[in-house]
Design an enzyme around this catalytic site. Structure first.
Site, PDB file in Angstrom:
ATOM      1  N   LYS A 124      29.952 -46.241 -37.831  1.00 33.24           N
ATOM      2  CA  LYS A 124      30.962 -47.293 -37.887  1.00 33.24           C
ATOM      3  C   LYS A 124      32.238 -46.735 -37.285  1.00 33.24           C
ATOM      4  CE  LYS A 124      31.056 -51.533 -39.353  1.00 33.24           C
ATOM      5  NZ  LYS A 124      29.919 -52.455 -39.555  1.00 33.24           N
ATOM      6  N   ASP A 164      32.629 -56.004 -35.243  1.00 34.44           N
ATOM      7  CA  ASP A 164      32.683 -56.195 -36.691  1.00 34.44           C
ATOM      8  C   ASP A 164      33.939 -57.042 -36.907  1.00 34.44           C
ATOM      9  OD1 ASP A 164      31.369 -55.048 -39.343  1.00 34.44           O
ATOM     10  OD2 ASP A 164      33.520 -54.925 -39.677  1.00 34.44           O
TER      11      ASP A 164
HETATM   12  O1  2IT Z   1      27.976 -54.605 -40.147  1.00 35.88           O
HETATM   13  C1  2IT Z   1      27.204 -54.745 -39.173  1.00 35.88           C
HETATM   14  O2  2IT Z   1      25.988 -54.609 -39.278  1.00 35.88           O
HETATM   15  C2  2IT Z   1      27.793 -55.062 -37.881  1.00 35.88           C
HETATM   16  N1  2IT Z   1      29.006 -55.226 -37.809  1.00 35.88           N
HETATM   17  C3  2IT Z   1      26.947 -55.146 -36.653  1.00 35.88           C
HETATM   18  C4  2IT Z   1      26.716 -53.784 -36.083  1.00 35.88           C
HETATM   19  C5  2IT Z   1      25.985 -53.749 -34.774  1.00 35.88           C
HETATM   20  O3  2IT Z   1      25.852 -52.628 -34.269  1.00 35.88           O
HETATM   21  O4  2IT Z   1      25.540 -54.773 -34.273  1.00 35.88           O
END
Ligand code: 2IT
Length: 446
Positions: A124, A164
């Site tokens: 993240k 996100d």
């Molecule tokens: O929390 C999540 O799963 C997302 N924001 C999507 C992450 C992604 O790599 O598509």
């Protein structure tokens, strides 16, 4: 493993990282029993290794605003775990972003990605940059400055960021443009959530919300219920809330509430295509308020300062931010007859709220299972990029549907209690954990 001992150690090492500590505790409490049945996990210190990110990258992001003033933000990428695939997870741009928040999200992402059945590790990232009130040019300059630092650390087989909260198609476009310029390669697989003409996947924008509703459908079917005609309260009005409202309406449910930081919209007649489209407009305005919805659609009303959980509903779907549904909110929902709650936001419910739902014996499922359709479709986007192909919307949706049914199945397998109640929290945590733990065991002490 003793959860309290592990947590005491983590609290000492990472004081004040409350979201991170909350997310770790939830997972450890659900896996403790299974873990202790496997001495090989303890011997390899799997838990101690799994709760710490592989690495954290932080950097300064300096950019110039429209007034010519110099602004400085902090950028982060938390590369949490790469046991089953390259690091994968979104970027969050929000004023409240800090290391604890991104560590919690990266930790959760590791198990969520394992549940998707696709080969993706957990990560993240993001920044305390707030898109609220920013012009398009400011957002572009910020994204470019952010990528100037990040680009060396990512790649299609290394780490693949996506969107996100605060990062949607527009931001991914600016980020990709700068990445391409710096890397001098047309490496579409380095980011997901891209535009459809340059490597994006059909259905990716809708996927988190659509997948969540597919999951809820499976939960309801298992409990002998049907979503048709049921009332649904949704928090938020962003990308995830929009996808959830769209699919819930398509399946015959009535979305009677959406909300924003400013209050809740009561929408007793449910959604129409115009209302759903208007949610996109509200989000694109960068004002972060939901009140204008009621001005535009006079059959709805705006109640300032209230949450979506104050509205009587069958099904509650938190779609905004972590800890947005508290113990008090859960008690209010239960008193109003809510019988299903599914986290579409990551860790949308506080531990107290989850305990209330489980004590009441209602259907409850956690974010890492319910919202995994978003990242799963990112995984499908990566596959298409690797093949230099793009699939039809039907094909992507069919695969998404299948993945959500597999996730539901895994939760039932690992979460069914002796009395038949499905503890989806336990099911999701144990299923995700087992996959990552076995991969770590097999790859040795690294
Ligand atoms: O929390 C999540 O799963 C997302 N924001 C999507 C992450 C992604 O790599 O598509």
């Amino acid at each position: 493993m003793n959860v309290n001992n592990v947590m005491a150690d983590l609290e000492r090492k990472h004081p004040g990282e409350n979201e991170y500590l909350q997310a770790v505790r939830e997972v450890l409490e659900s896996i403790e029993e299974v873990y202790n049945e496997h001495p090989e996990f303890e011997k390899a210190r799997i838990v101690e290794r799994m709760v710490e990110p592989d690495r954290i990258i932080t950097f300064r992001v300096t950019w110039v605003d429209d007034k010519g003033e110099i602004q400085t933000n902090i950028g982060y990428r938390v590369q949490f775990n790469s046991a089953i695939g390259p690091y994968k997870g979104g970027l969050r741009f929000h004023s409240a972003v800090n290391l604890s928040m991104l560590k919690f999200l990266g930790f959760e992402q590791t198990f969520k990605n394992a549940l998707t059945t696709l080969p993706m590790g957990g990560a993240k990232g993001g920044s305390d940059f707030s898109p609220k009130g920013k012009s398009d040019a400011e957002i572009m300059r910020f994204c470019q400055a952010f990528m100037l630092e990040l680009w060396k650390n990512i790649g299609p087989d290394t780490d693949v960021p996506a969107g996100d909260v605060g990062v949607g198609g527009r931001e991914i476009g600016y980020l990709y443009g700068m990445y391409k310029k710096l890397a001098r390669e047309y490496n579409t697989g380095v980011l997901t959530g891209k535009g459809i003409t340059w490597g994006g996947s059909l259905v990716r924008p809708e996927a988190t919300g659509f997948g969540a509703l597919y999951f809820v459908q499976h939960m309801l079917h298992k409990a002998g219920k049907d979503i048709k005609g049921k009332t649904v309260a949704i928090s938020g009005f962003g990308n995830v809330a929009w996808g959830a409202a769209t699919k819930a309406t398509e399946l015959g449910a009535r979305v009677i509430a959406i909300s924003g930081p400013d209050g809740v919209i009561h929408n007793p007649n449910g959604m129409t295509p115009e209302k759903i489209d208007y949610m996109l407009e509200l989000r694109a305005s960068n004002r972060d308020i939901v009140a204008p919805f009621a001005e535009r659609f006079p059959d709805s009303t705006f109640v300032p300062g209230k949450k979506a959980w104050s509205v009587k509903c069958d099904i509650a779907l938190p779609c905004a931010f972590q800890n947005e549904l508290t113990g008090d909110d859960a008690r209010e929902l239960l008193a109003n007859g809510t019988w299903c709650a599914a986290e579409v936001s990551n860790m949308g419910c506080t531990p107290e709220a989850i305990a209330e739902f489980q004590k009441a014996g209602i259907l409850f499922a956690p974010g890492k299972a319910v919202n995994a359709g978003g990242v799963a479709t990112s995984g499908l986007e990566m596959t298409q990029n690797a093949q230099h192909l793009s699939w039809s919307a039907e094909e992507v949706d069919k695969k998404l549907h299948y993945i959500m049914s597999q996730i539901h199945e895994a939760c039932v397998t690992y979460g069914t209690q002796p009395d038949g109640y499905v503890n989806y929290v336990k099911g999701a945590n144990v299923a995700g954990f087992m996959k990552v733990a076995h991969a770590m065991l097999e790859q040795g002490i690294i």
